[in-house]
Design a protein around this motif. Structure first.
Motif, PDB file in Angstrom:
ATOM      1  N   THR A  23      -1.519   3.559  -2.785  1.00 44.69           N
ATOM      2  CA  THR A  23      -2.946   3.259  -2.838  1.00 44.69           C
ATOM      3  C   THR A  23      -3.173   1.836  -2.339  1.00 44.69           C
ATOM      4  O   THR A  23      -2.303   0.975  -2.527  1.00 44.69           O
ATOM      5  CB  THR A  23      -3.486   3.384  -4.285  1.00 44.69           C
ATOM      6  OG1 THR A  23      -4.828   2.871  -4.337  1.00 44.69           O
ATOM      7  CG2 THR A  23      -2.636   2.596  -5.267  1.00 44.69           C
TER       8      THR A  23
ATOM      9  N   ARG B 100      -0.541  -9.554  -5.440  1.00 46.13           N
ATOM     10  CA  ARG B 100      -1.704 -10.434  -5.548  1.00 46.13           C
ATOM     11  C   ARG B 100      -1.365 -11.910  -5.354  1.00 46.13           C
ATOM     12  O   ARG B 100      -2.256 -12.741  -5.483  1.00 46.13           O
ATOM     13  CB  ARG B 100      -2.352 -10.275  -6.938  1.00 46.13           C
ATOM     14  CG  ARG B 100      -2.675  -8.845  -7.329  1.00 46.13           C
ATOM     15  CD  ARG B 100      -3.949  -8.332  -6.703  1.00 46.13           C
ATOM     16  NE  ARG B 100      -4.104  -6.902  -6.921  1.00 46.13           N
ATOM     17  CZ  ARG B 100      -4.450  -6.335  -8.079  1.00 46.13           C
ATOM     18  NH1 ARG B 100      -4.676  -7.102  -9.133  1.00 46.13           N
ATOM     19  NH2 ARG B 100      -4.579  -5.035  -8.181  1.00 46.13           N
TER      20      ARG B 100
ATOM     21  N   ASP C   1      -5.066  -0.136  -3.698  1.00 50.16           N
ATOM     22  CA  ASP C   1      -5.294  -0.921  -4.910  1.00 50.16           C
ATOM     23  C   ASP C   1      -3.952  -1.225  -5.575  1.00 50.16           C
ATOM     24  O   ASP C   1      -3.684  -0.824  -6.709  1.00 50.16           O
ATOM     25  CB  ASP C   1      -6.200  -0.148  -5.868  1.00 50.16           C
ATOM     26  CG  ASP C   1      -6.651  -0.993  -7.052  1.00 50.16           C
ATOM     27  OD1 ASP C   1      -6.663  -2.233  -6.920  1.00 50.16           O
ATOM     28  OD2 ASP C   1      -6.961  -0.400  -8.106  1.00 50.16           O
TER      29      ASP C   1
ATOM     30  N   HIS D 250       0.841  -1.198   0.000  1.00 51.35           N
ATOM     31  CA  HIS D 250       0.000   0.000   0.000  1.00 51.35           C
ATOM     32  C   HIS D 250       0.877   1.250   0.000  1.00 51.35           C
ATOM     33  O   HIS D 250       0.673   2.181  -0.798  1.00 51.35           O
ATOM     34  CB  HIS D 250      -0.916  -0.025   1.234  1.00 51.35           C
ATOM     35  CG  HIS D 250      -1.851   1.132   1.340  1.00 51.35           C
ATOM     36  ND1 HIS D 250      -2.889   1.169   2.254  1.00 51.35           N
ATOM     37  CD2 HIS D 250      -1.911   2.322   0.688  1.00 51.35           C
ATOM     38  CE1 HIS D 250      -3.546   2.304   2.138  1.00 51.35           C
ATOM     39  NE2 HIS D 250      -2.972   3.030   1.199  1.00 51.35           N
TER      40      HIS D 250
END
Length: 301
Positions: free
Chosen positions: A177, A183, A179, A172
Motif C-alpha cells: 500500500t 517516514r 500508506d 510501497h
C-alpha cells in the motif's frame, strides 16, 4: 522555522552517555538517536535508565551494523554479511535487532528504526535487500513494535545508489500500500558535505523530495566530526552566516536553515557545547541567499 536540536550518540563515551541523554531530554523538542553497535554495543543498555525516567522521550535506533559478537554468531549461523563489513540486512538479523532493542531500551514501541547505511550492500543486491528489510519493518510496525522506520545513509544519494522515489516505491511494494511506515530520512548535511544542502536550496534532491512526502528529515554530522571548527577561512564564513557567532555556531545554523531539515543531530558530552548548539538553533533560519553565497565561497578554489 529553523530545525530543532537532537542528540546523536555515536561519538559519546560510555561514562558520559546517560548525562548527555538527560540534557537532551530537557530540550524543547527532544529526540535521541542511537544504534545497537554504538558505544561498543552498550548504548541501548546505558540509555535505558534515562528512557525509563522519561517515558515519553522519543528514541530512534537502527538496524544493519552488528557488534563483533553478533557478527560472529551470524557468520556461524550462515547468515550473510556485506563483504568486508559487519553489516547485514538479512531479515532474521533485523528481527533479532528489533527485539533486542525493545528489550535493552525498555520500550515496547520504538519511535523509529533506521536501516543503517544500506549502501554497504553490493549494488546488484541493494534494492532487493531493502525490500526485504522494509517488509520486516512493516511487520513490526503493524504489530505495534515501532511507530515508523527510515533510512540513515552517508553516501547512498551522492553515489546514486538510490533516490527518495526508489525508497518510496520499495516501501510501497513491501507494505502492499502507498500508506507505508517509511517516514524518516537521515543523511549528512553540512558546509563540508554540502551536496544535499545545495540541492535543497534549489528545491531539488533528497531532502526536498523527502519533505515533500511528509517524511521527517534528520541532518547528521553538521560539524563533520569537528572538522568545521578548524576550517580554513571559517572565521570569515561565520561572519557571513551570522556575525558574532563562532564557526561551530554558524555551521550549525547553516544546517538548521536547510529547507526541509527537521532535526539536527549533534553528538556531544559537554554541557557547554550542547547549550551553545541549542542557542544557535534558537535564532530564525538564515536566508537562502546567504547560504547560497557561502556555498559559492566554499566552492571557489
Amino acid at each position: 522555522m529553523s530545525a530543532v536540536l537532537a542528540l546523536g550518540t555515536y561519538r559519546i563515551a560510555a561514562e558520559h552517555l546517560a548525562a548527555a541523554a538527560e540534557r537532551a531530554a530537557a530540550a524543547p523538542d527532544p529526540w535521541i538517536d542511537t544504534a545497537p553497535n554504538y558505544t561498543d554495543g552498550a548504548a541501548h543498555r546505558l540509555l535505558a535508565p534515562v528512557l525509563a525516567a522519561h517515558p515519553v522521550l522519543p528514541v530512534a535506533t537502527k538496524t544493519g551494523y552488528l557488534t563483533p559478537t553478533a557478527a560472529r554468531d551470524a557468520a556461524a549461523a550462515g547468515l550473510p554479511l556485506a563483504p568486508g563489513t559487519r553489516h547485514s540486512l538479512h531479515p532474521a538479523l533485523i528481527r533479532r535487532q528489533i527485539e533486542h532493542a525493545r528489550t535493552e531500551l525498555g520500550r515496547d514501541r520504538i519511535d523509529a528504526v533506521f536501516v543503517h547505511n544500506p549502501e554497504h550492500l553490493p549494488p546488484d543486491q541493494l534494492h532487493a535487500a531493502l525490500h526485504q528489510a522494509f517488509a520486516v519493518l512493516e511487520e513490526h510496525a503493524d504489530a505495534g513494535h515501532l511507530t515508523a522506520y527510515g533510512v540513515a545513509t552517508w553516501n547512498g544519494f551522492t553515489d546514486n545508489r538510490f533516490t527518495v522515489a526508489d525508497l518510496d516505491r520499495i516501501a510501497h511494494a513491501a507494505a502492499g500500500t502507498p500508506d507505508h511506515h517509511l517516514r524518516h530520512l537521515q543523511l549528512p548535511v553540512s558546509l563540508v558535505e554540502d551536496t544535499a544542502l545545495a540541492q535543497a536550496l534549489l528545491g531539488r534532491g533528497p531532502i526536498t523530495h523527502a519533505a515533500d512526502r511528509g517524511w521527517h528529515v534528520h541532518a547528521s554530522a553538521p560539524l563533520h566530526g569537528g572538522v568545521l571548527a578548524d576550517l580554513d577561512g571559517g572565521r570569515e564564513l561565520a561572519e557571513l552566516l551570522r556575525p558574532g557567532a563562532t564557526i561551530a555556531e554558524a555551521a550549525l545554523a547553516a544546517t538548521a536553515s536547510c529547507p526541509g531539515v527537521e532535526r539536527v543531530l549533534i553528538s556531544t558530552a559537554r554541557t557547554q557545547h550542547w547549550n551553545q548548539a541549542l542557542a544557535a538553533l534558537a535564532h530564525p533560519p538564515l536566508p537562502p541567499t546567504v547560504l547560497r553565497k557561502v556555498l559559492r565561497e566554499l566552492a571557489t578554489p
